[in-house]
Design a protein around this motif. Structure first.
Motif, PDB file in Angstrom:
ATOM      1  N   SER A 106     -19.042   1.154   7.813  1.00 13.68           N
ATOM      2  CA  SER A 106     -18.338  -0.073   8.180  1.00 13.68           C
ATOM      3  C   SER A 106     -18.593  -1.106   7.087  1.00 13.68           C
ATOM      4  CB  SER A 106     -18.843  -0.595   9.522  1.00 13.68           C
ATOM      5  OG  SER A 106     -18.177  -1.801   9.861  1.00 13.68           O
ATOM      6  N   ILE A 107     -17.518  -1.488   6.415  1.00 12.80           N
ATOM      7  CA  ILE A 107     -17.621  -2.438   5.301  1.00 12.80           C
ATOM      8  C   ILE A 107     -16.691  -3.607   5.556  1.00 12.80           C
ATOM      9  CG2 ILE A 107     -17.147  -2.815   2.837  1.00 12.80           C
ATOM     10  CD1 ILE A 107     -19.554  -1.171   3.082  1.00 12.80           C
ATOM     11  N   ARG A 108     -17.191  -4.815   5.292  1.00  9.84           N
ATOM     12  CA  ARG A 108     -16.364  -6.020   5.384  1.00  9.84           C
ATOM     13  C   ARG A 108     -16.568  -6.811   4.095  1.00  9.84           C
ATOM     14  NH1 ARG A 108     -17.424 -11.283   7.415  1.00  9.84           N
ATOM     15  NH2 ARG A 108     -15.602 -12.336   8.293  1.00  9.84           N
ATOM     16  N   HIS A 109     -15.475  -7.118   3.438  1.00 12.16           N
ATOM     17  CA  HIS A 109     -15.613  -7.847   2.174  1.00 12.16           C
ATOM     18  C   HIS A 109     -14.508  -8.895   2.059  1.00 12.16           C
ATOM     19  CE1 HIS A 109     -12.169  -6.021   0.059  1.00 12.16           C
ATOM     20  NE2 HIS A 109     -12.508  -4.880   0.627  1.00 12.16           N
ATOM     21  N   PRO A 110     -14.748  -9.955   1.269  1.00 15.31           N
ATOM     22  CA  PRO A 110     -13.731 -10.991   1.101  1.00 15.31           C
ATOM     23  C   PRO A 110     -12.514 -10.439   0.372  1.00 15.31           C
ATOM     24  CG  PRO A 110     -15.572 -11.363  -0.405  1.00 15.31           C
ATOM     25  CD  PRO A 110     -15.980 -10.261   0.517  1.00 15.31           C
ATOM     26  N   ALA A 111     -11.333 -10.887   0.793  1.00 15.99           N
ATOM     27  CA  ALA A 111     -10.081 -10.475   0.145  1.00 15.99           C
ATOM     28  C   ALA A 111      -9.179 -11.704   0.077  1.00 15.99           C
ATOM     29  CB  ALA A 111      -9.426  -9.336   0.923  1.00 15.99           C
ATOM     30  N   ARG A 112      -9.601 -12.659  -0.726  1.00 14.58           N
ATOM     31  CA  ARG A 112      -8.833 -13.902  -0.899  1.00 14.58           C
ATOM     32  C   ARG A 112      -7.954 -13.742  -2.136  1.00 14.58           C
ATOM     33  NH1 ARG A 112     -11.445 -18.246   1.760  1.00 14.58           N
ATOM     34  NH2 ARG A 112     -12.387 -17.357   3.633  1.00 14.58           N
ATOM     35  N   PHE A 113      -6.698 -13.577  -1.939  1.00 14.30           N
ATOM     36  CA  PHE A 113      -5.802 -13.394  -3.073  1.00 14.30           C
ATOM     37  C   PHE A 113      -4.453 -14.039  -2.765  1.00 14.30           C
ATOM     38  CE2 PHE A 113      -5.801  -9.628  -0.352  1.00 14.30           C
ATOM     39  CZ  PHE A 113      -4.468  -9.562   0.038  1.00 14.30           C
ATOM     40  N   VAL A 114      -3.710 -14.291  -3.826  1.00 13.04           N
ATOM     41  CA  VAL A 114      -2.331 -14.767  -3.676  1.00 13.04           C
ATOM     42  C   VAL A 114      -1.451 -13.522  -3.617  1.00 13.04           C
ATOM     43  CG1 VAL A 114      -0.447 -16.069  -4.711  1.00 13.04           C
ATOM     44  CG2 VAL A 114      -2.796 -16.901  -4.942  1.00 13.04           C
ATOM     45  N   LEU A 115      -0.804 -13.314  -2.489  1.00 16.92           N
ATOM     46  CA  LEU A 115       0.067 -12.148  -2.326  1.00 16.92           C
ATOM     47  C   LEU A 115       1.469 -12.512  -2.802  1.00 16.92           C
ATOM     48  CD1 LEU A 115       0.514  -9.258  -1.304  1.00 16.92           C
ATOM     49  CD2 LEU A 115       1.038 -10.220   0.934  1.00 16.92           C
ATOM     50  N   VAL A 116       1.931 -11.779  -3.801  1.00 19.25           N
ATOM     51  CA  VAL A 116       3.265 -12.007  -4.345  1.00 19.25           C
ATOM     52  C   VAL A 116       4.082 -10.731  -4.193  1.00 19.25           C
ATOM     53  CG1 VAL A 116       4.620 -12.671  -6.365  1.00 19.25           C
ATOM     54  CG2 VAL A 116       2.337 -13.645  -6.023  1.00 19.25           C
ATOM     55  N   GLY A 117       5.190 -10.838  -3.485  1.00 18.05           N
ATOM     56  CA  GLY A 117       6.093  -9.702  -3.334  1.00 18.05           C
ATOM     57  C   GLY A 117       7.422 -10.008  -3.994  1.00 18.05           C
ATOM     58  N   SER A 118       8.043  -9.002  -4.551  1.00 18.04           N
ATOM     59  CA  SER A 118       9.371  -9.206  -5.125  1.00 18.04           C
ATOM     60  C   SER A 118      10.272  -8.057  -4.723  1.00 18.04           C
ATOM     61  CB  SER A 118       9.298  -9.309  -6.656  1.00 18.04           C
ATOM     62  OG  SER A 118       8.948  -8.063  -7.231  1.00 18.04           O
ATOM     63  N   GLY A 119      11.563  -8.298  -4.756  1.00 20.13           N
ATOM     64  CA  GLY A 119      12.494  -7.247  -4.375  1.00 20.13           C
ATOM     65  C   GLY A 119      13.930  -7.658  -4.629  1.00 20.13           C
ATOM     66  N   ASN A 120      14.795  -6.694  -4.479  1.00 24.48           N
ATOM     67  CA  ASN A 120      16.236  -6.913  -4.637  1.00 24.48           C
ATOM     68  C   ASN A 120      16.867  -6.821  -3.247  1.00 24.48           C
ATOM     69  OD1 ASN A 120      18.956  -6.865  -5.197  1.00 24.48           O
ATOM     70  ND2 ASN A 120      18.834  -5.259  -6.737  1.00 24.48           N
ATOM     71  N   PRO A 121      17.532  -7.885  -2.771  1.00 21.90           N
ATOM     72  CA  PRO A 121      18.090  -7.877  -1.411  1.00 21.90           C
ATOM     73  C   PRO A 121      19.101  -6.750  -1.175  1.00 21.90           C
ATOM     74  CG  PRO A 121      18.851  -9.801  -2.655  1.00 21.90           C
ATOM     75  CD  PRO A 121      17.769  -9.166  -3.453  1.00 21.90           C
ATOM     76  N   GLU A 122      19.688  -6.209  -2.240  1.00 19.43           N
ATOM     77  CA  GLU A 122      20.629  -5.107  -2.078  1.00 19.43           C
ATOM     78  C   GLU A 122      19.944  -3.853  -1.542  1.00 19.43           C
ATOM     79  OE1 GLU A 122      22.505  -4.421  -5.802  1.00 19.43           O
ATOM     80  OE2 GLU A 122      23.547  -6.351  -5.842  1.00 19.43           O
ATOM     81  N   GLU A 123      18.627  -3.769  -1.748  1.00 20.99           N
ATOM     82  CA  GLU A 123      17.878  -2.588  -1.311  1.00 20.99           C
ATOM     83  C   GLU A 123      17.268  -2.774   0.071  1.00 20.99           C
ATOM     84  OE1 GLU A 123      15.242  -2.459  -4.579  1.00 20.99           O
ATOM     85  OE2 GLU A 123      16.595  -1.331  -5.875  1.00 20.99           O
ATOM     86  N   GLY A 124      17.628  -3.864   0.740  1.00 22.29           N
ATOM     87  CA  GLY A 124      17.148  -4.092   2.099  1.00 22.29           C
ATOM     88  C   GLY A 124      16.171  -5.253   2.176  1.00 22.29           C
ATOM     89  N   GLU A 125      16.148  -5.890   3.337  1.00 21.86           N
ATOM     90  CA  GLU A 125      15.247  -7.020   3.584  1.00 21.86           C
ATOM     91  C   GLU A 125      14.034  -6.552   4.392  1.00 21.86           C
ATOM     92  OE1 GLU A 125      15.562 -10.033   2.513  1.00 21.86           O
ATOM     93  OE2 GLU A 125      17.672 -10.516   2.196  1.00 21.86           O
TER      94      GLU A 125
END
Length: 365
Positions: A195-214
């Protein structure tokens, strides 16, 4: 045993080669990017205040999404971490320390520190949950008979940026895992008695093309901001973009030198905004108006209210102000609410006109 050692050696060589290549490979300067102001602003505000909750960037192919995201990471100042720590633990902030480092600090141990570039982690579409969250170190289990944790991408991205290209094609379960970690700032792994718990503070950036679905509305709502980018139509701007890219491809170091002053100026501006952020205030009346806008637009939940308040403060800090005004809110509110209006997965995301109409009627000078 021999096979395991060979595999380990090959993996080590590949990692070293990758590190050398990353250091040698210049990154296109952020300040050289022409247009796409909405995307650039969303990224800047998220690095000023990562608690905004990341940004979803949707747009046409070939509009510089990946280039811009990598450029903002290269622009940020180095961070101080505990040396040889697997989770980029902060040397002074308890919230950004792993449990093992906390124990060492509480026991009075002297810990050496070092400075590293802000982590920029790419999450491939084919990644498994074990690769993302972390798992048992099979090699040590086989060779030494002990159970140890092998960190995943969430650990490597702590205090940095986690970038998911084509996030709308990623398995919904993995998107949920990423968004949960980004929202809570922690990653908990339960694997084979460990059982491991660790900090995961990050800026989540996602990108995509709307033609391929939302993304499904429930997942899309978890992103703090949503930026839309479109292919530039004006011929003179298109020529300028092509020239900038050609100049960089021909002589990247000369291009970096040309924009060095602007890069340093923006970097200092971000650093100062991060320092000023905690002192920025927003009047009660303005907070009521933000919530009135959210209520009028029938935004589910309170994420829209929270994110808009945070983004407005970050924008005020970025503009060297200690007090949020109406213009700050008007600048960021469309980015914060546009993607929260979709109730039906088959609907398209509002371009922002609906948000602007309500904002103009409620937020008056």
């Amino acid at each position: 045993m021999c096979n395991i050692i060979i595999i380990h050696f090959i993996s080590l060589v590949l990692i070293i080669v990758s590190i050398i290549q990353d250091k040698a490979r210049p990154v296109f300067p952020f300040t050289a990017i022409v247009g796409q102001e909405e995307m650039k602003l969303a990224l800047i505000l998220n690095v000023i205040d990562p608690k905004i909750g990341g940004v979803m960037i949707m747009g046409d192919r070939g509009t510089g999404k990946s280039t811009t995201i990598r450029a903002i990471a290269d622009l940020l100042p180095q961070i101080e971490i505990i040396e040889d720590d697997l989770f980029n633990s902060h040397p002074y902030d308890y919230e950004l320390m792993s449990d093992s480092i906390k124990n060492k600090v509480e026991n009075g141990e002297q810990l050496s520190t070092t400075f590293i570039n802000v982590p920029m982690v790419d999450l491939p579409l084919g990644a498994t949950e074990d690769r993302v969250c972390g798992t048992i170190d099979i090699e040590k289990a086989l060779t030494e008979g002990i159970k140890t944790f092998e960190p995943g991408l969430l650990a490597k991205a702590n205090r940095g940026i986690l970038y998911v290209d084509e996030v709308n094609l990623l398995d919904d379960h993995l998107v949920d895992v990423l968004l949960d970690a980004a929202a809570s700032g922690w990653n908990t792994v339960e694997r084979e008695g460990i059982s491991i718990r660790h900090p995961a503070r990050f800026v989540l950036v996602g990108s995509g093309n709307p033609e391929e679905g939302e993304l499904r509305p429930q997942l899309l709502d978890r992103f703090g901001m949503h930026a839309e980018i479109r292919t530039v139509k004006e011929p003179s701007l298109r020529v300028k973009i092509v020239e900038q890219r050609s100049k960089f491809d021909t002589n990247p170091y000369m291009c970096l030198k040309e924009f060095q002053e602007q890069q340093d100026e923006l970097k200092n501006c971000i650093i100062e905004a991060q320092k000023r952020l905690s002192n920025v205030t927003i009047d009660y009346d303005l907070r009521v108006k933000i919530s009135e806008v959210c209520g009028t637009l029938d935004v589910d939940g309170l994420r829209g209210d929270i994110v808009t308040n945070r983004a407005a403060k970050a924008f005020a800090a970025y503009n060297n102000k200690d007090q949020v005004d109406i213009s700050d809110i008007k600048t960021v509110i469309t980015l914060c609410l546009r993607h929260r209006l979709r109730k039906d997965p088959l609907e398209t995301i509002d371009s922002g006109n609906k948000v602007r109409q309500v904002v103009d009627s409620i937020l008056t000078e």
